[in-house]
Design a protein around this motif. Structure first.
Motif, PDB file in Angstrom:
ATOM      1  N   LEU A  51     -58.935  19.005   5.517  1.00  0.00           N
ATOM      2  CA  LEU A  51     -57.919  19.958   5.060  1.00  0.00           C
ATOM      3  C   LEU A  51     -58.403  21.363   5.379  1.00  0.00           C
ATOM      4  CD1 LEU A  51     -57.805  17.609   2.425  1.00  0.00           C
ATOM      5  CD2 LEU A  51     -55.680  18.882   2.397  1.00  0.00           C
ATOM      6  N   ASP A  52     -57.567  22.091   6.117  1.00  0.00           N
ATOM      7  CA  ASP A  52     -57.868  23.470   6.481  1.00  0.00           C
ATOM      8  C   ASP A  52     -57.175  24.364   5.461  1.00  0.00           C
ATOM      9  OD1 ASP A  52     -57.799  26.019   7.492  1.00  0.00           O
ATOM     10  OD2 ASP A  52     -57.034  25.486   9.473  1.00  0.00           O
ATOM     11  N   ALA A  53     -57.965  24.836   4.491  1.00  0.00           N
ATOM     12  CA  ALA A  53     -57.385  25.687   3.449  1.00  0.00           C
ATOM     13  C   ALA A  53     -57.483  27.144   3.907  1.00  0.00           C
ATOM     14  CB  ALA A  53     -58.092  25.452   2.115  1.00  0.00           C
ATOM     15  N   ALA A 128     -62.380  25.832   3.100  1.00  0.00           N
ATOM     16  CA  ALA A 128     -61.527  27.001   2.853  1.00  0.00           C
ATOM     17  C   ALA A 128     -62.095  28.179   3.635  1.00  0.00           C
ATOM     18  CB  ALA A 128     -61.500  27.316   1.359  1.00  0.00           C
ATOM     19  N   THR A 129     -61.207  29.038   4.111  1.00  0.00           N
ATOM     20  CA  THR A 129     -61.651  30.146   4.967  1.00  0.00           C
ATOM     21  C   THR A 129     -61.432  31.506   4.284  1.00  0.00           C
ATOM     22  OG1 THR A 129     -59.576  29.882   6.169  1.00  0.00           O
ATOM     23  CG2 THR A 129     -61.514  28.829   7.120  1.00  0.00           C
ATOM     24  N   ALA A 130     -60.941  32.472   5.067  1.00  0.00           N
ATOM     25  CA  ALA A 130     -61.005  33.866   4.626  1.00  0.00           C
ATOM     26  C   ALA A 130     -60.268  34.185   3.321  1.00  0.00           C
ATOM     27  CB  ALA A 130     -60.481  34.753   5.746  1.00  0.00           C
ATOM     28  N   GLN A 171     -69.660  29.666  10.623  1.00  0.00           N
ATOM     29  CA  GLN A 171     -69.302  28.242  10.822  1.00  0.00           C
ATOM     30  C   GLN A 171     -67.900  28.125  11.400  1.00  0.00           C
ATOM     31  OE1 GLN A 171     -69.811  26.985   6.713  1.00  0.00           O
ATOM     32  NE2 GLN A 171     -71.677  25.869   7.237  1.00  0.00           N
ATOM     33  N   GLU A 172     -66.981  28.936  10.885  1.00  0.00           N
ATOM     34  CA  GLU A 172     -65.594  28.878  11.342  1.00  0.00           C
ATOM     35  C   GLU A 172     -65.523  29.154  12.847  1.00  0.00           C
ATOM     36  OE1 GLU A 172     -63.208  31.579   9.102  1.00  0.00           O
ATOM     37  OE2 GLU A 172     -61.315  30.769   9.843  1.00  0.00           O
ATOM     38  N   GLY A 173     -66.275  30.168  13.288  1.00  0.00           N
ATOM     39  CA  GLY A 173     -66.305  30.510  14.715  1.00  0.00           C
ATOM     40  C   GLY A 173     -66.954  29.410  15.528  1.00  0.00           C
ATOM     41  N   LEU A 197     -61.325  32.075  20.693  1.00  0.00           N
ATOM     42  CA  LEU A 197     -60.786  33.232  19.974  1.00  0.00           C
ATOM     43  C   LEU A 197     -59.797  32.695  18.945  1.00  0.00           C
ATOM     44  CD1 LEU A 197     -60.033  35.368  23.164  1.00  0.00           C
ATOM     45  CD2 LEU A 197     -61.737  35.955  21.416  1.00  0.00           C
ATOM     46  N   ASP A 198     -60.076  32.945  17.669  1.00  0.00           N
ATOM     47  CA  ASP A 198     -59.234  32.415  16.594  1.00  0.00           C
ATOM     48  C   ASP A 198     -58.698  33.610  15.797  1.00  0.00           C
ATOM     49  OD1 ASP A 198     -58.145  31.145  14.391  1.00  0.00           O
ATOM     50  OD2 ASP A 198     -59.954  30.058  13.808  1.00  0.00           O
ATOM     51  N   LEU A 199     -57.395  33.692  15.646  1.00  0.00           N
ATOM     52  CA  LEU A 199     -56.815  34.768  14.831  1.00  0.00           C
ATOM     53  C   LEU A 199     -56.073  34.156  13.648  1.00  0.00           C
ATOM     54  CD1 LEU A 199     -56.112  37.752  14.314  1.00  0.00           C
ATOM     55  CD2 LEU A 199     -54.181  37.486  15.874  1.00  0.00           C
ATOM     56  N   GLY A 431     -58.790  24.565  16.766  1.00  0.00           N
ATOM     57  CA  GLY A 431     -59.101  25.149  15.454  1.00  0.00           C
ATOM     58  C   GLY A 431     -60.461  24.619  15.026  1.00  0.00           C
ATOM     59  N   TRP A 432     -60.961  25.097  13.891  1.00  0.00           N
ATOM     60  CA  TRP A 432     -62.330  24.725  13.517  1.00  0.00           C
ATOM     61  C   TRP A 432     -62.446  23.316  12.930  1.00  0.00           C
ATOM     62  CZ3 TRP A 432     -62.773  23.476   8.452  1.00  0.00           C
ATOM     63  CH2 TRP A 432     -61.798  23.964   7.581  1.00  0.00           C
ATOM     64  N   THR A 433     -61.318  22.731  12.478  1.00  0.00           N
ATOM     65  CA  THR A 433     -61.399  21.495  11.674  1.00  0.00           C
ATOM     66  C   THR A 433     -62.048  20.313  12.406  1.00  0.00           C
ATOM     67  OG1 THR A 433     -59.106  21.093  12.295  1.00  0.00           O
ATOM     68  CG2 THR A 433     -59.488  21.990  10.108  1.00  0.00           C
TER      69      THR A 433
HETATM   70 CA   LIG Z   1     -57.494  29.643  10.098  1.00  0.00          CA
END
Ligand SMILES: [Ca+2]
Ligand SMILES: Nc1nc2c(ncn2[C@@H]2O[C@H](COP(=O)(O)OP(=O)(O)OP(=O)(O)O)[C@@H](O)[C@H]2O)c(=O)[nH]1
Length: 493
Positions: A51-53, A128-130, A171-173, A197-199, A431-433
């Motif tokens: 799950l990408d929160a 969970a991210t930002a 980690q996300e990057g 590159l992730d925005l 994506g990072w998942t």
């Molecule tokens: Ca994201």
């Protein structure tokens, strides 16, 4: 009689050869049949759930892979995607139990998508991210409650719950970079890797293999994957996701205490009353320089790309840099090199604006045309199929993307061509998942897995082919040469 004696020896050896060939053929055929029967043609699959929160919303991904090939690159694929209804989990700061409940619909969907016999062995992770990073900064107690709520929900599912945590920007990057290169099957190959590159809504990441030594340890990660060593540059800019940057840009324009904002990043004719608190209620906006007696301001558009770009440039600090070179806000960054995959909001925005696959100059010209299109014309053109909030922000978001890439990361007219705006690779979302799951399930080996000399299917075909070949040989031998060799003694006489 003499002739009969002379014929006797060849007849005996011929019979032996004949029996031997029959024996070998039978054994090989039996082996082939048993090989085919023991290994079902239908592959056995394993599953994993992530799950990408995110700050703006949560999404559930189901991945699947053939059980026997889990160490091979490119084997894990996205099987299903479920967007959770409503906003991201950080929006449940004042109603934490709602965070866990919000996931139920996608969990039910996952239960239906995965064979019940596999539920118990299917790991489920939440990262969970930002949005949660910001909530942890602003209100750690509420952040902990939100995390407890999602943990509680996920631990009650039939799946193998493996934890819910806030992942770091690094980690996300890095996991985004692993995902695109795993799906592109770039690991262990001479051709090199693709930068990522992730925005997002609240943060943005840049990750790539530099051709220069990395000066700052905070931005450097080392990996050994499929027999190759990679030193990766990565940085995550908290508050530089597109939703937070919009707040930063509005705040810069509202600093004069005005209640009427003439914004070049919104279309001419756009006019909305908005609340000051929606701009200032985030740890990203530090200066609280507003007149407390007023709650609302009017947000009007003027639709001017060049002015929009200058207004967005003000959210970056280009003046301080203690390393040899920086992107912005004093963050070290080596020059961009190689190809890049730009995903998440980079893709949503550039795809909507039809600005993928153009030169930087054309991109700017087309975006300037789009920004100066009046708001009612935009609504007429796209209003039916696009949510009004998204629609009103594309000029701003496109201009932010160009400014971030060109002025922030220092892409030039030349290196712009190396950027591909991507949504999916071979059916799996960038994506990072995926990278996160591959890492936690130990599915990315340091060394290249030993490749069998032959695939299972190839082996079966070879055995069958050999059996048929031997039988044909036997038949021909019997027909043309060996009449004596496989015949009865009576025939010989
Ligand atoms: Ca994201
Ligand atoms: N135009 C458009 N925007 C979208 C769409 N889906 C998401 N967005 C917006 O694009 C931005 C980035 O979305 P995501 O990549 O999902 O961001 P996130 O993962 O929630 O945020 P982070 O935690 O910062 O990574 C947010 O502002 C979203 O509101 C879409 O389908 N179309």
């Amino acid at each position: 009689m003499a002739e009969q004696r002379e014929m006797k020896a060849p007849w005996h050896s011929g019979k032996m050869l004949c029996v031997a060939i029959f024996f070998i053929a039978a054994v090989i055929t039996l082996v082939a049949i048993s090989v085919v029967q023991n290994k079902p043609i239908q592959q056995k699959y394993k599953y994993g759930i992530v799950l990408d929160a995110g700050s703006s919303h949560t999404a559930l991904y189901i991945y699947e892979w053939p059980a026997e090939k889990e160490n091979n690159t490119g084997m894990v694929r996205q099987r299903h995607y479920c967007p959770v209804k409503g906003k991201g989990i950080s929006s449940y700061a004042h109603n934490s139990s709602g965070a866990g409940l919000s996931l139920m619909h996608c969990i039910e969907e996952a239960k239906r998508k995965i064979d019940p016999a596999k539920h118990k062995e299917t790991p489920v992770y939440l990262g969970a991210t930002a949005g949660m990073r910001l909530l942890m900064e602003q209100d750690p107690k509420s952040a902990e409650k939100v995390l407890s709520s999602v943990k509680d929900t996920l631990s009650k599912t039939p799946f193998d719950f493996q934890g819910a945590r806030i992942i770091t920007g690094q980690q996300e990057g890095a996991f985004g970079w692993i995902t695109v290169n795993y799906l592109g099957e770039n690991f262990g190959k001479a051709a090199g890797t693709m930068g990522a590159l992730d925005l997002g809504g609240a943060s943005t990441q840049i990750t790539f293999v530099s051709n220069q030594p990395i000066e700052s340890p905070d931005n450097s990660m080392d990996f050994r994957l499929y027999g190759s060593d990679y030193q990766v540059y990565t940085h995550s800019f908290l508050c530089y996701g597109k939703d937070q940057v919009l707040k930063l840009a509005l705040e810069k324009q509202l600093q004069s205490g005005e209640t009427l904002l003439q914004d070049p990043c919104f279309h001419q004719g756009y006019s909305q009353d908005k609340q000051f608190k929606d701009v200032f209620d985030t740890p990203c906006v530090k200066t609280i320089n507003k007149d407390d007696s007023k709650e609302n301001f009017t947000h009007n558009g003027t639709g001017d790309f060049a002015q929009c770009q200058s207004s967005i440039q003000k959210v970056f600090n280009f003046s301080q840099c203690t390393s040899s070179r920086c992107s912005f806000n004093g963050v070290y960054q080596p020059p961009v090199v190689g190809t890049f995959g730009a995903f998440s909001a980079y893709y949503f925005v550039m795809n909507f604006l039809n600005l993928t696959g153009q030169s930087l100059e054309d991109t700017k010209r087309n975006l300037a045309d789009y920004c100066k299109t009046p708001w009612n014309e935009i609504k007429q053109r796209y209003g039916e199929r696009v949510k009004e909030k998204y629609l009103s922000e594309y000029c701003f978001s496109g201009t932010y993307i160009l400014t971030l890439l060109e002025n922030g990361y220092n892409f030039t007219e030349d290196t712009w061509r190396d950027i591909t705006f991507i949504d999916k690779i071979e059916g799996s979302s960038a994506g990072w998942t995926l990278g996160y799951m591959l890492n936690l399930t130990n599915m990315i080996p340091a060394e290249a897995p030993d490749t069998p000399l032959m695939t299972h299917g190839g082996f079966v075909i070879l055995i069958l082919f050999l059996s048929i070949f031997l039988l044909v040989l036997l038949f021909l031998g019997h027909r043309f040469l060996g009449r004596p060799s496989c015949s009865s003694p009576k025939d010989i006489v």
